[in-house]
Design a protein around this motif. Sequence first.
Motif, PDB file in Angstrom:
ATOM      1  N   ILE A  75      52.517 -33.001  20.907  1.00  0.00           N
ATOM      2  CA  ILE A  75      52.914 -33.084  22.310  1.00  0.00           C
ATOM      3  C   ILE A  75      53.800 -34.314  22.434  1.00  0.00           C
ATOM      4  CG2 ILE A  75      52.130 -33.383  24.693  1.00  0.00           C
ATOM      5  CD1 ILE A  75      49.361 -32.300  23.666  1.00  0.00           C
ATOM      6  N   ASP A  76      55.044 -34.126  22.879  1.00  0.00           N
ATOM      7  CA  ASP A  76      55.932 -35.253  23.101  1.00  0.00           C
ATOM      8  C   ASP A  76      55.726 -35.773  24.514  1.00  0.00           C
ATOM      9  OD1 ASP A  76      56.986 -35.118  20.569  1.00  0.00           O
ATOM     10  OD2 ASP A  76      58.816 -34.075  21.166  1.00  0.00           O
ATOM     11  N   VAL A  77      55.551 -37.098  24.612  1.00  0.00           N
ATOM     12  CA  VAL A  77      55.296 -37.736  25.895  1.00  0.00           C
ATOM     13  C   VAL A  77      56.331 -38.832  26.075  1.00  0.00           C
ATOM     14  CG1 VAL A  77      53.557 -38.835  27.333  1.00  0.00           C
ATOM     15  CG2 VAL A  77      52.845 -37.298  25.499  1.00  0.00           C
ATOM     16  N   GLY A  78      57.355 -38.543  26.867  1.00  0.00           N
ATOM     17  CA  GLY A  78      58.445 -39.488  27.067  1.00  0.00           C
ATOM     18  C   GLY A  78      58.109 -40.662  27.952  1.00  0.00           C
ATOM     19  N   ASP A  79      57.170 -40.480  28.888  1.00  0.00           N
ATOM     20  CA  ASP A  79      56.870 -41.561  29.822  1.00  0.00           C
ATOM     21  C   ASP A  79      55.813 -42.530  29.295  1.00  0.00           C
ATOM     22  OD1 ASP A  79      54.984 -39.541  30.018  1.00  0.00           O
ATOM     23  OD2 ASP A  79      54.606 -39.856  32.139  1.00  0.00           O
ATOM     24  N   HIS A  80      55.397 -42.373  28.048  1.00  0.00           N
ATOM     25  CA  HIS A  80      54.427 -43.276  27.426  1.00  0.00           C
ATOM     26  C   HIS A  80      55.028 -43.900  26.169  1.00  0.00           C
ATOM     27  CE1 HIS A  80      51.624 -41.142  30.048  1.00  0.00           C
ATOM     28  NE2 HIS A  80      50.853 -42.199  29.915  1.00  0.00           N
ATOM     29  N   GLY A  81      56.238 -44.397  26.266  1.00  0.00           N
ATOM     30  CA  GLY A  81      56.848 -45.064  25.130  1.00  0.00           C
ATOM     31  C   GLY A  81      57.395 -44.131  24.076  1.00  0.00           C
ATOM     32  N   ASN A  82      57.826 -42.949  24.489  1.00  0.00           N
ATOM     33  CA  ASN A  82      58.399 -41.982  23.541  1.00  0.00           C
ATOM     34  C   ASN A  82      57.459 -41.707  22.378  1.00  0.00           C
ATOM     35  OD1 ASN A  82      60.750 -41.570  25.027  1.00  0.00           O
ATOM     36  ND2 ASN A  82      61.696 -43.377  24.142  1.00  0.00           N
ATOM     37  N   GLN A  83      56.307 -41.199  22.710  1.00  0.00           N
ATOM     38  CA  GLN A  83      55.286 -40.913  21.712  1.00  0.00           C
ATOM     39  C   GLN A  83      55.215 -39.423  21.398  1.00  0.00           C
ATOM     40  OE1 GLN A  83      51.926 -42.543  23.868  1.00  0.00           O
ATOM     41  NE2 GLN A  83      51.805 -44.246  22.429  1.00  0.00           N
ATOM     42  N   ARG A  84      54.815 -39.142  20.168  1.00  0.00           N
ATOM     43  CA  ARG A  84      54.498 -37.773  19.751  1.00  0.00           C
ATOM     44  C   ARG A  84      53.017 -37.791  19.367  1.00  0.00           C
ATOM     45  NH1 ARG A  84      58.676 -34.868  16.137  1.00  0.00           N
ATOM     46  NH2 ARG A  84      59.459 -34.403  18.214  1.00  0.00           N
ATOM     47  N   ILE A  85      52.216 -37.082  20.149  1.00  0.00           N
ATOM     48  CA  ILE A  85      50.784 -37.009  19.921  1.00  0.00           C
ATOM     49  C   ILE A  85      50.494 -35.823  19.009  1.00  0.00           C
ATOM     50  CG2 ILE A  85      48.529 -36.727  21.045  1.00  0.00           C
ATOM     51  CD1 ILE A  85      49.942 -37.736  23.655  1.00  0.00           C
ATOM     52  N   PHE A  86      49.716 -36.059  17.956  1.00  0.00           N
ATOM     53  CA  PHE A  86      49.308 -35.000  17.029  1.00  0.00           C
ATOM     54  C   PHE A  86      47.820 -34.720  17.235  1.00  0.00           C
ATOM     55  CE2 PHE A  86      53.129 -36.570  15.005  1.00  0.00           C
ATOM     56  CZ  PHE A  86      53.725 -35.421  14.509  1.00  0.00           C
ATOM     57  N   PRO A  87      47.474 -33.660  18.013  1.00  0.00           N
ATOM     58  CA  PRO A  87      46.061 -33.396  18.299  1.00  0.00           C
ATOM     59  C   PRO A  87      45.341 -32.540  17.256  1.00  0.00           C
ATOM     60  CG  PRO A  87      47.430 -32.007  19.679  1.00  0.00           C
ATOM     61  CD  PRO A  87      48.355 -32.894  18.886  1.00  0.00           C
ATOM     62  N   HIS A  88      46.070 -31.708  16.500  1.00  0.00           N
ATOM     63  CA  HIS A  88      45.367 -30.740  15.647  1.00  0.00           C
ATOM     64  C   HIS A  88      46.261 -30.269  14.502  1.00  0.00           C
ATOM     65  CE1 HIS A  88      42.532 -27.582  14.635  1.00  0.00           C
ATOM     66  NE2 HIS A  88      43.497 -26.694  14.685  1.00  0.00           N
ATOM     67  N   THR A  89      45.657 -30.159  13.322  1.00  0.00           N
ATOM     68  CA  THR A  89      46.334 -29.603  12.144  1.00  0.00           C
ATOM     69  C   THR A  89      45.405 -28.573  11.529  1.00  0.00           C
ATOM     70  OG1 THR A  89      47.441 -31.714  11.729  1.00  0.00           O
ATOM     71  CG2 THR A  89      47.350 -30.145   9.892  1.00  0.00           C
ATOM     72  N   GLU A  90      45.989 -27.479  11.056  1.00  0.00           N
ATOM     73  CA  GLU A  90      45.181 -26.397  10.492  1.00  0.00           C
ATOM     74  C   GLU A  90      45.925 -25.739   9.334  1.00  0.00           C
ATOM     75  OE1 GLU A  90      43.846 -22.282  12.489  1.00  0.00           O
ATOM     76  OE2 GLU A  90      43.264 -24.061  13.623  1.00  0.00           O
ATOM     77  N   ILE A  91      45.203 -25.549   8.231  1.00  0.00           N
ATOM     78  CA  ILE A  91      45.729 -24.800   7.087  1.00  0.00           C
ATOM     79  C   ILE A  91      44.804 -23.602   6.887  1.00  0.00           C
ATOM     80  CG2 ILE A  91      46.205 -24.825   4.599  1.00  0.00           C
ATOM     81  CD1 ILE A  91      48.134 -26.606   6.199  1.00  0.00           C
ATOM     82  N   ASP A  92      45.376 -22.402   6.753  1.00  0.00           N
ATOM     83  CA  ASP A  92      44.562 -21.204   6.548  1.00  0.00           C
ATOM     84  C   ASP A  92      43.716 -21.352   5.284  1.00  0.00           C
ATOM     85  OD1 ASP A  92      45.727 -20.081   8.795  1.00  0.00           O
ATOM     86  OD2 ASP A  92      47.146 -18.849   7.646  1.00  0.00           O
ATOM     87  N   GLU A  93      42.481 -20.858   5.352  1.00  0.00           N
ATOM     88  CA  GLU A  93      41.541 -20.971   4.232  1.00  0.00           C
ATOM     89  C   GLU A  93      42.113 -20.494   2.910  1.00  0.00           C
ATOM     90  OE1 GLU A  93      37.501 -19.541   4.401  1.00  0.00           O
ATOM     91  OE2 GLU A  93      37.326 -20.271   6.466  1.00  0.00           O
ATOM     92  N   GLU A  94      42.834 -19.393   2.952  1.00  0.00           N
ATOM     93  CA  GLU A  94      43.354 -18.835   1.697  1.00  0.00           C
ATOM     94  C   GLU A  94      44.348 -19.760   1.001  1.00  0.00           C
ATOM     95  OE1 GLU A  94      46.431 -15.561   1.995  1.00  0.00           O
ATOM     96  OE2 GLU A  94      45.709 -15.563   4.069  1.00  0.00           O
ATOM     97  N   PHE A  95      44.861 -20.761   1.726  1.00  0.00           N
ATOM     98  CA  PHE A  95      45.822 -21.706   1.158  1.00  0.00           C
ATOM     99  C   PHE A  95      45.206 -23.079   0.918  1.00  0.00           C
ATOM    100  CE2 PHE A  95      48.480 -18.575   3.333  1.00  0.00           C
ATOM    101  CZ  PHE A  95      49.402 -18.284   2.349  1.00  0.00           C
ATOM    102  N   GLY A  96      43.904 -23.208   1.074  1.00  0.00           N
ATOM    103  CA  GLY A  96      43.224 -24.488   0.920  1.00  0.00           C
ATOM    104  C   GLY A  96      43.329 -25.050  -0.486  1.00  0.00           C
ATOM    105  N   GLY A  97      43.300 -26.371  -0.578  1.00  0.00           N
ATOM    106  CA  GLY A  97      43.290 -27.040  -1.875  1.00  0.00           C
ATOM    107  C   GLY A  97      44.622 -27.101  -2.594  1.00  0.00           C
ATOM    108  N   ARG A  98      45.684 -26.747  -1.892  1.00  0.00           N
ATOM    109  CA  ARG A  98      47.003 -26.715  -2.539  1.00  0.00           C
ATOM    110  C   ARG A  98      47.909 -27.867  -2.125  1.00  0.00           C
ATOM    111  NH1 ARG A  98      48.549 -20.311  -2.316  1.00  0.00           N
ATOM    112  NH2 ARG A  98      50.497 -21.120  -3.130  1.00  0.00           N
ATOM    113  N   GLY A  99      47.365 -28.780  -1.315  1.00  0.00           N
ATOM    114  CA  GLY A  99      48.150 -29.931  -0.893  1.00  0.00           C
ATOM    115  C   GLY A  99      49.083 -29.649   0.269  1.00  0.00           C
TER     116      GLY A  99
END
Length: 113
Positions: free
Chosen positions: A34-58
Amino acid sequence: MTTDKTGSPTAVTQESDRFSISVDGKKAGFTEYIDVGDHGNQRIFPHTEIDEEFGGRGLATILVGEALQATRDAGLRIVAVCSMVANYIEKHPEYHDISDPVTTDVKRILSRT
């Protein structure tokens, strides 16, 4: 071109609210932002997800690394709410200078999404 631990080619693409990673043309995961311009030009990263079938591959490391570099290139600051992003930053001090803490304002923004 970046390859995963199995040698398969990967591609990271930026969308309007996330970076996605594909392996051999098949979408394998994403990190939301989420890009938030009124808070010092921040990009908030709330969630990352990798599908199970691709796990362990970096793939999370590749994805987050490219997302953070794109964030730096865009002149934005990083707010790592997601533990994967926070762990990446902890291991890569080159991003410490553009990282901001998770504040009450950030939590308020996330509660509205």
